[in-house]
Design an enzyme around this catalytic site. Structure first.
Site, PDB file in Angstrom:
ATOM      1  N   HIS A   1     -85.342  46.271  23.088  1.00 31.26           N
ATOM      2  CA  HIS A   1     -86.162  47.049  24.026  1.00 31.26           C
ATOM      3  C   HIS A   1     -85.323  47.483  25.218  1.00 31.26           C
ATOM      4  O   HIS A   1     -84.667  46.665  25.878  1.00 31.26           O
ATOM      5  CB  HIS A   1     -87.384  46.231  24.462  1.00 31.26           C
ATOM      6  CG  HIS A   1     -88.379  46.102  23.355  1.00 31.26           C
ATOM      7  ND1 HIS A   1     -89.114  44.969  23.119  1.00 31.26           N
ATOM      8  CD2 HIS A   1     -88.735  47.006  22.393  1.00 31.26           C
ATOM      9  CE1 HIS A   1     -89.894  45.169  22.057  1.00 31.26           C
ATOM     10  NE2 HIS A   1     -89.677  46.392  21.604  1.00 31.26           N
TER      11      HIS A   1
ATOM     12  N   GLU B   1     -85.261  45.926  28.857  1.00 32.33           N
ATOM     13  CA  GLU B   1     -85.096  44.472  28.957  1.00 32.33           C
ATOM     14  C   GLU B   1     -83.623  44.137  29.206  1.00 32.33           C
ATOM     15  O   GLU B   1     -82.969  43.419  28.460  1.00 32.33           O
ATOM     16  CB  GLU B   1     -85.710  43.820  27.717  1.00 32.33           C
ATOM     17  CG  GLU B   1     -87.216  44.142  27.656  1.00 32.33           C
ATOM     18  CD  GLU B   1     -87.922  43.735  26.382  1.00 32.33           C
ATOM     19  OE1 GLU B   1     -87.360  42.967  25.589  1.00 32.33           O
ATOM     20  OE2 GLU B   1     -89.075  44.189  26.180  1.00 32.33           O
TER      21      GLU B   1
ATOM     22  N   HIS C   1     -85.570  38.904  24.324  1.00 26.51           N
ATOM     23  CA  HIS C   1     -86.445  39.879  24.997  1.00 26.51           C
ATOM     24  C   HIS C   1     -86.758  39.379  26.403  1.00 26.51           C
ATOM     25  O   HIS C   1     -86.440  38.257  26.769  1.00 26.51           O
ATOM     26  CB  HIS C   1     -87.768  40.045  24.234  1.00 26.51           C
ATOM     27  CG  HIS C   1     -87.637  40.778  22.946  1.00 26.51           C
ATOM     28  ND1 HIS C   1     -88.082  42.062  22.757  1.00 26.51           N
ATOM     29  CD2 HIS C   1     -87.099  40.390  21.758  1.00 26.51           C
ATOM     30  CE1 HIS C   1     -87.813  42.448  21.517  1.00 26.51           C
ATOM     31  NE2 HIS C   1     -87.219  41.455  20.878  1.00 26.51           N
TER      32      HIS C   1
ATOM     33  N   GLU D   1     -88.493  35.182  24.860  1.00 25.36           N
ATOM     34  CA  GLU D   1     -88.893  36.058  25.971  1.00 25.36           C
ATOM     35  C   GLU D   1     -88.429  35.383  27.254  1.00 25.36           C
ATOM     36  O   GLU D   1     -88.906  34.306  27.605  1.00 25.36           O
ATOM     37  CB  GLU D   1     -90.418  36.250  25.982  1.00 25.36           C
ATOM     38  CG  GLU D   1     -90.964  36.964  24.754  1.00 25.36           C
ATOM     39  CD  GLU D   1     -90.916  38.483  24.858  1.00 25.36           C
ATOM     40  OE1 GLU D   1     -90.442  39.004  25.883  1.00 25.36           O
ATOM     41  OE2 GLU D   1     -91.359  39.144  23.894  1.00 25.36           O
TER      42      GLU D   1
HETATM   43  O1  0X9 Z   1     -93.947  43.232  21.728  1.00 26.46           O
HETATM   44  C1  0X9 Z   1     -92.834  42.773  21.476  1.00 26.46           C
HETATM   45  O2  0X9 Z   1     -92.063  43.290  20.681  1.00 26.46           O
HETATM   46  C2  0X9 Z   1     -92.387  41.479  22.183  1.00 26.46           C
HETATM   47  N1  0X9 Z   1     -92.759  41.495  23.577  1.00 26.46           N
HETATM   48  S1  0X9 Z   1     -91.986  42.518  24.597  1.00 26.46           S
HETATM   49  O3  0X9 Z   1     -92.625  42.446  25.898  1.00 26.46           O
HETATM   50  N2  0X9 Z   1     -90.481  42.023  24.793  1.00 26.46           N
HETATM   51  O4  0X9 Z   1     -92.002  43.833  24.027  1.00 26.46           O
HETATM   52  C3  0X9 Z   1     -93.104  40.325  21.539  1.00 26.46           C
HETATM   53  C4  0X9 Z   1     -92.931  40.244  20.066  1.00 26.46           C
HETATM   54  C5  0X9 Z   1     -93.673  39.053  19.539  1.00 26.46           C
HETATM   55  N3  0X9 Z   1     -93.812  39.111  18.109  1.00 26.46           N
HETATM   56  C6  0X9 Z   1     -92.795  38.752  17.312  1.00 26.46           C
HETATM   57  N4  0X9 Z   1     -91.701  38.288  17.804  1.00 26.46           N
HETATM   58  N5  0X9 Z   1     -92.973  38.893  16.037  1.00 26.46           N
HETATM   59 ZN    ZN Z   2     -88.983  43.202  24.082  1.00 30.43          ZN
END
Ligand code: 0X9
Ligand code: ZN
Ligand code: CA
Ligand code: CA
Length: 323
Positions: free
Chosen positions: A69, A72, A202, A275
């Site tokens: 992303h 990030e 992330h 995260e």
């Molecule tokens: O939405 C996302 O891709 C992630 N959060 S973010 O704020 N960094 O965009 C979370 C993804 C959670 N799901 C998996 N890891 N499968």
């Molecule tokens: Zn992300």
């Protein structure tokens, strides 16, 4: 470029300079190569850290990916921190040397360089998330909705080109995602996937997440109760070291086409999503912590990363099993 207060972050050119400097400083510990090009033709750089790095040795391989992303940016710093830590401390720290000598560590500090550069191009953050690939109505595919396991299955992504979670017209339509896929597929040697474990970094919310994201069920096709227990146990152990909250990915929200689901389902790679800092924030401000937090919020993960590397020969060992 990055605005004032953020100049401690690496833009793409600075990241490339840093990677090349690491090669000059530690030619016996790292190799650097591009796994291919982004949509806008930037190289997707990957560094390998190991003893005898130009030789493919019979050592468990571990992959770290950052910056799927765009906004990030702290995750680029996390990958660069891992690279620096496992090279600069090799000669002085026995645990670091042990990990480097017994593993082959792959690090891709920016999976989405086009999006990251777009985010900072005007000198003010644009809060950009996706890559910069045009689609039928707008710009950008969400890389973390473009992977091929249960792609678009379950309401965890969008079919609308303007959406922040646009999944693309087909799985792996984003060239950046396809190149990481190609690399991982290429690590099947003699019918055996060499990469045993993976962390995709992330921001934000301070979470450790594991598959699956596409279903609320703890177990599903290709993920049995024993394996789910391994994911949970390792996830909780790492969380006890960095203070993040451990949970199944779908406990956050349903996602389909995310990297961790594919890594596990396609290759049985023990794949986690971290995260990073901060735990919470209003709006998009959580994506933009000042550069003054970089040192603390990357080194915060040192012991969890070391544990992850320690167990990468056999992640089920964390539950007392053998491989
Ligand atoms: O939405 C996302 O891709 C992630 N959060 S973010 O704020 N960094 O965009 C979370 C993804 C959670 N799901 C998996 N890891 N499968
Ligand atoms: Zn992300
Ligand atoms: Ca080696
Ligand atoms: Ca190898």
């Amino acid at each position: 470029d990055f605005p004032s207060g953020y100049t401690g972050y690496h833009n793409y050119a600075e990241m490339v300079t840093e990677l090349n400097q690491t090669v000059r400083d530690h030619p016996n510990l790292v190799t650097l190569r591009s796994i291919g090009k982004s949509y806008q033709n930037r190289d997707l750089w990957m560094i390998k850290i190991s003893d005898n790095p130009s030789v493919d040795e019979a050592e468990p391989e571990v992959l770290f990916t950052c910056n799927q992303h765009a906004r990030e940016h702290l995750t680029v710093e996390m990958c660069l921190h891992i690279i620096k830590r496992y090279t600069d401390n090799y000669a002085s720290n026995a645990a670091i040397k042990g990990a480097v000598d017994s593993r082959e560590i792959w690090v891709i500090p920016s999976v989405n360089p086009d999006g990251a550069e777009y985010d900072i191009a005007t000198g003010s953050f644009r809060a950009w998330r996706k890559n910069r690939q045009p689609n039928s109505t707008s710009t950008g595919t969400d890389p973390n909705r473009n992977w091929g396991h249960q792609w678009g299955c379950c309401g965890g992504s969008s079919g609308s080109g303007s959406s922040e979670t646009y999944r693309g017209p087909s799985a792996f339509s984003a060239p950046e995602v396809a190149r990481v896929r190609d690399f991982v597929n290429g690590r099947v040697v003699g019918g055996v996937q060499q990469i045993k474990s993976h962390i995709d970094w992330h921001t934000f919310s301070e979470l450790i997440l594991w598959p699956y994201g596409y279903t609320y069920a703890d177990t599903a096709a290709g993920l049995d109760a024993t394996q789910a227990n391994v994911f949970q146990t390792m996830g909780r152990r790492m969380a006890s070291l960095n203070g993040y909250t451990p949970q199944q990915a779908s406990d956050l929200y349903i996602t389909d086409g995310s990297v961790d689901d594919w890594m596990w389902a396609a290759h049985k790679i023990w794949s986690y999503t971290f995260e990073m800092y901060p735990a919470s924030a209003s709006g998009t401000s959580g994506f933009y912590p000042r550069d003054t937090v970089i040192a603390a919020q990357t080194s915060r993960n040192d012991t969890a990363v070391q544990l992850f590397l320690d167990y990468s020969d056999c992640v089920p060992r964390i539950t007392g099993r053998t491989c």
